[in-house]
Scaffold this active site. Sequence first.
Site, PDB file in Angstrom:
ATOM      1  N   TRP A 151     -63.129  22.287 -19.626  1.00 56.83           N
ATOM      2  CA  TRP A 151     -61.781  22.253 -21.147  1.00 56.83           C
ATOM      3  C   TRP A 151     -62.014  22.252 -22.459  1.00 56.83           C
ATOM      4  CZ3 TRP A 151     -58.040  22.972 -18.361  1.00 56.83           C
ATOM      5  CH2 TRP A 151     -57.773  23.621 -16.778  1.00 56.83           C
ATOM      6  N   LYS A 194     -51.776  12.507 -15.004  1.00 56.66           N
ATOM      7  CA  LYS A 194     -53.378  12.012 -13.984  1.00 56.66           C
ATOM      8  C   LYS A 194     -52.611  10.442 -13.937  1.00 56.66           C
ATOM      9  CE  LYS A 194     -55.942  15.980 -15.312  1.00 56.66           C
ATOM     10  NZ  LYS A 194     -55.371  16.354 -14.284  1.00 56.66           N
ATOM     11  N   ASP A 243     -59.189  14.493 -26.408  1.00 55.96           N
ATOM     12  CA  ASP A 243     -58.337  14.802 -25.259  1.00 55.96           C
ATOM     13  C   ASP A 243     -58.612  13.543 -24.234  1.00 55.96           C
ATOM     14  OD1 ASP A 243     -57.381  15.972 -22.784  1.00 55.96           O
ATOM     15  OD2 ASP A 243     -58.210  18.141 -22.780  1.00 55.96           O
TER      16      ASP A 243
END
Lengths: 359, 359
Positions: free
Chosen positions: B103, B196, B172
Amino acid sequence: MPDRVYNFSPGPATLPVEVLQQAAIDIVNYNNKGIGLIEMSHRSKDFMAITVEAENLIRELLNVPQNYQVLFLQGGASTQFAMVPMNLLGPGKKGSYLNTGVWAKKAIKEANIVASAQVAYSSEGSKYDHVPADGDYTVDPAAEYLYFVSNNTIYGTQFHTMPKSDKMLVCDMSSDIMSRPFDITPFGLVFAGAQKNIGPAGATLVIVREDLLDRVAETVPTMFRYKTHAEKGSMFNTPPCFAIYTIGLVCKWLKKIGGVPAIEKINREKAAILYEAIDSMDFYRGHARKDSRSLMNVTFNLPTPELEARFVQEGAKRGLDGLKGHRSIGGIRASIYNAFPKQGVIDLVAFMKEFAKSA
Amino acid sequence: MPDRVYNFSPGPATLPVEVLQQAAIDIVNYNNKGIGLIEMSHRSKDFMAITVEAENLIRELLNVPQNYQVLFLQGGASTQFAMVPMNLLGPGKKGSYLNTGVWAKKAIKEANIVASAQVAYSSEGSKYDHVPADGDYTVDPAAEYLYFVSNNTIYGTQFHTMPKSDKMLVCDMSSDIMSRPFDITPFGLVFAGAQKNIGPAGATLVIVREDLLDRVAETVPTMFRYKTHAEKGSMFNTPPCFAIYTIGLVCKWLKKIGGVPAIEKINREKAAILYEAIDSMDFYRGHARKDSRSLMNVTFNLPTPELEARFVQEGAKRGLDGLKGHRSIGGIRASIYNAFPKQGVIDLVAFMKEFAKSA
């Protein structure tokens, strides 16, 4: 308060009650698997099947050939205003636009940020009370596409037939997709925010001709390329799972009641009842020109803004909800999308008659 | 099959069951108003109140000062990979990045499309099995920010303390936001996909310092500017209503159980039980270095891929679902986010012990 109001909201809008009821079950326990729909991995077999089924239903209902990709994206029509020229134009290239309302105008603004827009027609001077006929404008020969908004929610106007052009068509169908059959083959790209005719807010349906995917430059960020999403079946990243699932349910409902031709017939009936009421009473005055009247959003005025405010208020008390027109033109707007029940239109007309008498 | 499986999915992930049950009610009939939650206009008083409440709960739970904007966007973290440099850098400017996983690497790629990225550190050579300590890298003095991913789901690594830098931090936090308290003041911007720890897929939380909003150039399309959304309280266009609503419910649940400090304690307990099991049996081998172990995603290997496949399969039969590791590193991954119940961890450890004996 009735069990269920008649929800004339322009979007997010009313959905079939059986869709809501099914979603309520699946959210807690999908297919009795001991896991809620919105907790499921988007890579799970169950969710992949939901996505494939939604795509197939859309293909079937809209008769989409295999050389078009069906994508579920995020960010609404407003994101498409930029993505369309980012993908299909790029610097130095031009698209032709029909300015039939605020949403078309916003799309023109974005096209001019990343490329160039020719405004081939504008009805802004008459408060966007109509859409043009084919002979009313000339498309720049250098344009890559002709862009239009098939239905203009705020003003209650709609193209009764799709424009004819030697350019490929690009269309914002957010507010009338699946409300009537159309031939997709003249279109390069069609997009629609889900939250009016096909589902909840949070997903944008994009149908794009495959040969156009390679036009995009490498200078466009990965997420803003249609190609990225097409190559991964809308699973490049985590998609808006709940919205995709609900679109699938709405499509199943639509298929069950006879598909797009069947709903068109119902939509025509509903709109006819309402326009007839407007035309038969001097008290009400339609905003849209008759040749441009929308089957989805019926806009009209009362003699004064004060009466309009009272109309909205008294309507709400009777369970006729969301009738206030858009602030830019005022008045009344009755949004009667696919899932809006005919009885709600009949009740509205009854209320209109009473209100006109008593006012 | 039990009433409810233990869902170890890395995201979309398990949510509090009371959140699912409340959503199931509201979807059909919100607050008994005769209209479903997902049918309500985003401009209605009821929905505006939902959005404001969700924002306020986030501010309260994360202790966000008034000089930060709290935004609900769409497109997931992947869209933020581009929006961050589009808004905070622009051509000719540079951001510094810590490459601690796929990511982070994707974010670096997008930064290099619209601006420039300095990769100050990379753990790619050791299969991303750790995150760096402050002394392990040097940030380019010309960089505008230091970007990092606080928790790396695939590898099960996490920054145990936030990096210290004279540059502002950009993070992030998709997979560990609200899992532990942190001081936001060194951050220019924090973002997190909801799916999440804080809700369903379909919304991205962005917390951005107000003075940064004006950095964006007019050449950036309107929807990709934070400023656009900040000026309109996340209502520039139709927001992802259902996801925002659900984030609000999850925040209420979190507040009720004691907020972020309380959930951190529970998260530490859950992770400790699992890591202790891994470390106490030769049969299992943790993927992440001990100094980088994640409280959210616990990754480990068995002696062979065949045993790992059997482990996943037999686990699923017992209602321990979604244990398969990411294809890039294989093995097992147990994602145990905020809403994952401690009993599920205890059951997993019992299964691990049995499986190790019988294998």
